[in-house]
Design an enzyme around this catalytic site. Structure first.
Site, PDB file in Angstrom:
ATOM      1  N   CYS A   1       0.861  -1.182   0.000  1.00  0.00           N
ATOM      2  CA  CYS A   1       0.000   0.000   0.000  1.00  0.00           C
ATOM      3  C   CYS A   1       0.900   1.236   0.000  1.00  0.00           C
ATOM      4  O   CYS A   1       1.597   1.496   0.990  1.00  0.00           O
ATOM      5  CB  CYS A   1      -0.882  -0.028   1.244  1.00  0.00           C
TER       6      CYS A   1
ATOM      7  N   CYS B   1      -0.585   3.556  -6.792  1.00  0.00           N
ATOM      8  CA  CYS B   1      -1.510   3.020  -5.795  1.00  0.00           C
ATOM      9  C   CYS B   1      -1.744   1.579  -6.223  1.00  0.00           C
ATOM     10  O   CYS B   1      -1.945   1.314  -7.416  1.00  0.00           O
ATOM     11  CB  CYS B   1      -2.812   3.820  -5.820  1.00  0.00           C
TER      12      CYS B   1
HETATM   13  N1  DGL Z   1      -3.869   0.549  -2.233  1.00  0.00           N
HETATM   14  C1  DGL Z   1      -3.490   1.737  -1.622  1.00  0.00           C
HETATM   15  C2  DGL Z   1      -2.269   2.409  -2.127  1.00  0.00           C
HETATM   16  O1  DGL Z   1      -1.424   1.749  -2.682  1.00  0.00           O
HETATM   17  C3  DGL Z   1      -4.459   2.516  -0.786  1.00  0.00           C
HETATM   18  C4  DGL Z   1      -5.594   3.204  -1.455  1.00  0.00           C
HETATM   19  C5  DGL Z   1      -6.535   3.797  -0.413  1.00  0.00           C
HETATM   20  O2  DGL Z   1      -6.914   3.075   0.528  1.00  0.00           O
HETATM   21  O3  DGL Z   1      -6.883   4.974  -0.583  1.00  0.00           O
HETATM   22  O4  DGL Z   1      -2.101   3.586  -1.987  1.00  0.00           O
END
Ligand code: DGL
Length: 277
Positions: free
Chosen positions: A80, A192
């Site tokens: 993440c 993301c």
């Molecule tokens: N999958 C996430 C990232 O890589 C988080 C997205 C979120 O929860 O806003 O930033």
């Protein structure tokens, strides 16, 4: 032969994300580490993280990592970008496990861009986080590459709801990325982990106008190198298994997770009293 290394080798790798986005990283981990077992923590109850306060994200990330540690994981991947943006150092300080984090793949995008304009598509927390600022200062600025920062509030929730390729998603991507194309960007960094699931929609709308870059392969190679270095790679001959857990609703997470990652056998709920505070 058996010993402490063999015992550790058979333990799972923990993967953390705010939701199902980290499944894009899990796919790469499984490709590079086919014999490993994985335990995936989806903090669906608190997703999206993208507009939360950094201290809130840090608290939630630490909870997830402690939970993965309690499951006996030998290494944790923070799949993440938003969680890594401000919290990676404190997560590393809070656990004795090796932690692999990620940062938007701006470095390869800068190296390959011909137009010298690169768009980074990520959450506000990632776009303002110190990790990305450091990469911009170290790689983009010295190379004279202009970095466009892009964000769209609805895209993470759309992926979470199984709508990554819906007509509405296509329309949002078109609205967001057309100005970047007009500004000369020839590379798009998917900063993301939810966004690699938008690739079919991106291709349908933009063809090969942008070279796409994400961090999944780099993270998987890094995890593999760490395990090899520590002598804790799982060398069993069978394929490893994966277990998914969610802080949210298990049935709806499962139906989306199965769409995004065909190997998912089932999703278990995490009882909040079992998560360290
Ligand atoms: N999958 C996430 C990232 O890589 C988080 C997205 C979120 O929860 O806003 O930033």
């Amino acid at each position: 032969m058996s010993g402490p290394g063999t015992e550790v080798a058979s333990r799972p790798i923990g993967v953390f994300d705010s939701g199902v986005g980290g499944l894009s990283v899990l796919a790469e981990l499984k490709r590079w580490l086919p014999h490993e077992h994985f335990v995936y923590y989806a903090d669906t109850a608190h997703c999206p993280y993208g507009e939360r306060a950094p201290e809130d994200i840090e608290r939630l990330t630490l909870r997830g990592v402690r939970w993965l540690e309690a499951q006996g994981c030998k290494l944790v991947v923070i799949a993440c970008n938003t969680a890594c943006a401000f919290s990676l150092h404190s997560v590393r300080a809070a656990t004795s496990l090796p932690v692999v984090g990620l940062v938007p793949a701006l470095k390869p995008a800068v190296a390959q861009s011909r137009s010298r304009v690169v768009a980074v598509f990520a959450t506000p927390v990632t776009l303002e986080g110190s990790l990305l600022q450091d990469v911009i200062a170290e790689h983009a600025r010295p190379a004279g590459v202009r970095v466009l920062k892009l964000w769209q509030r609805e895209l993470v929730p759309l992926v979470e709801h199984g709508q990554a390729d819906s007509p509405f998603t296509h329309a949002l991507l078109k609205e967001l990325l057309t100005p970047a194309l007009q500004a000369g960007a020839d590379a798009l960094v998917l900063g993301c982990t939810h966004y690699p699931f938008l690739i079919p929609a991106l291709w349908a709308e933009f063809g090969d106008a942008f070279a796409l870059h994400d961090s999944g392969t780099g993270v998987a190679k890094r995890a593999r190198a760490l395990l090899e270095g520590a002598g804790t790679l799982n060398v069993q001959r069978r394929a490893g298994h994966t277990q998914l857990y969610t802080t949210g609703d298990a049935a709806s997470t499962e139906s989306v997770a199965r769409q995004l990652h065909p190997d998912i056998a089932g999703v278990q709920p995490i009882v909040s009293s079992e998560v360290p505070a």
